[in-house]
Write a protein that holds these residues in place. Structure first.
Motif, PDB file in Angstrom:
ATOM      1  N   ASP A  50      43.827  34.239  35.599  1.00  0.00           N
ATOM      2  CA  ASP A  50      42.670  34.757  36.340  1.00  0.00           C
ATOM      3  C   ASP A  50      42.793  34.392  37.817  1.00  0.00           C
ATOM      4  N   THR A  51      42.098  35.128  38.654  1.00  0.00           N
ATOM      5  CA  THR A  51      41.958  34.739  40.062  1.00  0.00           C
ATOM      6  C   THR A  51      40.469  34.543  40.315  1.00  0.00           C
ATOM      7  N   SER A 104      49.422  41.789  33.145  1.00  0.00           N
ATOM      8  CA  SER A 104      48.828  40.452  33.094  1.00  0.00           C
ATOM      9  C   SER A 104      48.941  39.912  31.685  1.00  0.00           C
ATOM     10  N   CYS A 113      46.785  44.575  39.814  1.00  0.00           N
ATOM     11  CA  CYS A 113      47.396  44.047  38.591  1.00  0.00           C
ATOM     12  C   CYS A 113      48.255  45.109  37.901  1.00  0.00           C
ATOM     13  N   MET A 170      40.607  31.426  28.942  1.00  0.00           N
ATOM     14  CA  MET A 170      40.073  32.147  30.099  1.00  0.00           C
ATOM     15  C   MET A 170      39.093  33.216  29.612  1.00  0.00           C
ATOM     16  N   ARG A 213      34.913  34.725  38.857  1.00  0.00           N
ATOM     17  CA  ARG A 213      36.250  34.597  38.269  1.00  0.00           C
ATOM     18  C   ARG A 213      36.680  35.927  37.667  1.00  0.00           C
ATOM     19  N   HIS A 214      37.822  36.415  38.085  1.00  0.00           N
ATOM     20  CA  HIS A 214      38.270  37.724  37.616  1.00  0.00           C
ATOM     21  C   HIS A 214      39.407  37.579  36.612  1.00  0.00           C
ATOM     22  N   SER A 215      39.168  38.051  35.386  1.00  0.00           N
ATOM     23  CA  SER A 215      40.229  38.143  34.383  1.00  0.00           C
ATOM     24  C   SER A 215      40.814  39.541  34.471  1.00  0.00           C
ATOM     25  N   TRP A 216      42.103  39.603  34.709  1.00  0.00           N
ATOM     26  CA  TRP A 216      42.723  40.869  35.080  1.00  0.00           C
ATOM     27  C   TRP A 216      43.003  41.763  33.883  1.00  0.00           C
TER      28      TRP A 216
END
Ligand code: AKG
Ligand code: FE2
Length: 380
Positions: free
Chosen positions: A200-201, A192, A189, A1, A329-332
């Motif tokens: 990710d979301t 994570s 978050c 990710m 795409r969000h990596s927290w």
């Protein structure tokens, strides 16, 4: 990710998402008087190279009184096509998350029907999502496993574009069976998995996708309705997960199906968005048609889905609407908050390495004009 984590610096730059620049759009007007000023506007920063999403620094937002928080968040939602990233909020309490939710809208839901073990004690507005357990080893979060991402046939890399054969990623809007559906959600978050371990979301801009459709196709779609049924949703999930609750006959009668427009117009701002990507959709019909009681029984009681749903929503529209030019795409990172407009965006969870903890806190902000509170166990 990909690691997209904002750092601890104020207004930390976020790496550019892989998408093309598109036109600016606006969202619905606020029901309360919200005046943006030069001071509030200066807190709303673009996501680099993209019109989808805006960034608001967490501590700066927290330092503001309620009315100004609302002005900032509403302006960011409007300018960001329904997506706002708020980094640097590590350590806030569940009650602070609820206060921030009231800055998005006037009605924050208390999650009736969600198992109490998945809610923060004494703060029923906050639902816990993830894989964290209590001291006795019982899950204290709603856990659902996201399927693997599909592979791009040309590059061989994982892709967010919906694959109708794999039915992945599970892109959706939340609770389309309500009328009106909830306006917005906040996802915060707490914990994570580390960078590279997933979780990710991703979000997709349904206003941009709608605007990018061929004019004639858009005209045709304006006449279609997605029939969304709560009983169908639960029956369909129950076919895969037999522990998932079916609606009782009384609950079913209290939640008749809702015909949602595939193209949802926002009268306040004159924007249109693609809408209806939800497992609650049991049939797609012409605006002049109705579902017969016999068909509805098949959808609601047996969990069957009319072939029109797959043909339009999953084979045609969703692969188009989840192309790279519409997605983020969000990596927290711990302390990130993301706010999304549920009527103008869709989202999907992605898988993660379950040896690591993932704990997310989530609130739902209802549409100002109401919509019944939801009863069931699903967030989707
Ligand atoms: O866990 C996630 O990444 C998203 C979950 C989701 O779909 C939601 O909160 O509505
Ligand atoms: Fe969701």
């Amino acid at each position: 990710m990909a690691a997209l984590a904002p750092s601890a610096a104020a207004l930390a730059p976020l790496p550019p998402p892989t998408r093309a620049r598109h036109r600016r759009v606006t969202t619905r007007a606020s029901p309360v008087s919200v005046r943006s000023t030069a001071a509030t506007s200066s807190l709303v920063a673009p996501v680099p190279d993209s019109d989808f999403g805006r960034v608001v620094d967490g501590p700066a937002l927290l330092s503001l009184p309620h009315a100004e928080r609302r002005a900032v968040l509403r302006e960011a939602l409007e300018r960001g096509s329904g997506l706002v990233l708020v980094p640097n909020l590590a350590g806030i309490s569940p009650r602070t998350l609820v206060e921030l939710s009231y800055a998005v809208g006037d009605v924050v839901e208390k999650n009736p029907g969600v198992a109490p073990e998945y809610l923060i004690p004494n703060v029923p507005e906050v639902q816990v999502i993830g894989n964290v357990r209590d001291e006795r080893g019982a899950l204290r979060a709603m856990f659902s496993r996201a399927p693997p991402l599909p592979t791009d046939r040309i590059t061989g890399a994982p892709t967010l574009r919906y694959d109708p054969e794999l039915r992945s990623p599970v892109w959706h809007t939340d609770q389309a069976f309500r009328d009106p559906p909830p306006f917005a959600s906040l996802l915060y978050c707490v914990k994570s998995p580390p960078a590279g371990a997933g979780g990710d979301t991703a979000f997709a801009d349904m206003t941009a996708a709608c605007n990018a459709l061929d004019t004639n196709r858009r005209e045709e779609l304006r006449k279609l309705r997605a029939v969304c049924s709560y009983a169908h949703h639960n029956a369909k999930v129950n076919r895969r997960t037999p522990t998932y609750p079916l609606l009782t006959p009384t609950q079913r009668a209290a939640h008749p199906p809702v015909a949602q427009r595939i193209i949802r117009a926002d009268p306040d701002t004159n924007t249109e968005s693609l809408y209806g990507f939800s497992s609650a959709v049991c049939a797609v019909i012409d605006e002049k048609d109705e579902v017969t009681p016999e068909d509805l029984d098949r959808y609601d009681l047996l969990g069957e889905e009319d072939a029109s749903v797959r043909a339009l929503m999953y084979d045609e529209l969703l692969p188009f609407a989840t192309g790279a030019e519409f997605t983020y795409r969000h990596s927290w990172t711990e302390g990130d908050l993301v706010v999304w407009d549920n009527l103008r965006t869709i989202h999907t969870a992605t898988p993660f390495d379950e040896r690591y903890d993932r704990e997310m806190w989530r609130t739902t902000v209802a549409h100002e004009t109401g919509g019944e509170a939801y009863l069931g166990a699903s967030i989707g």
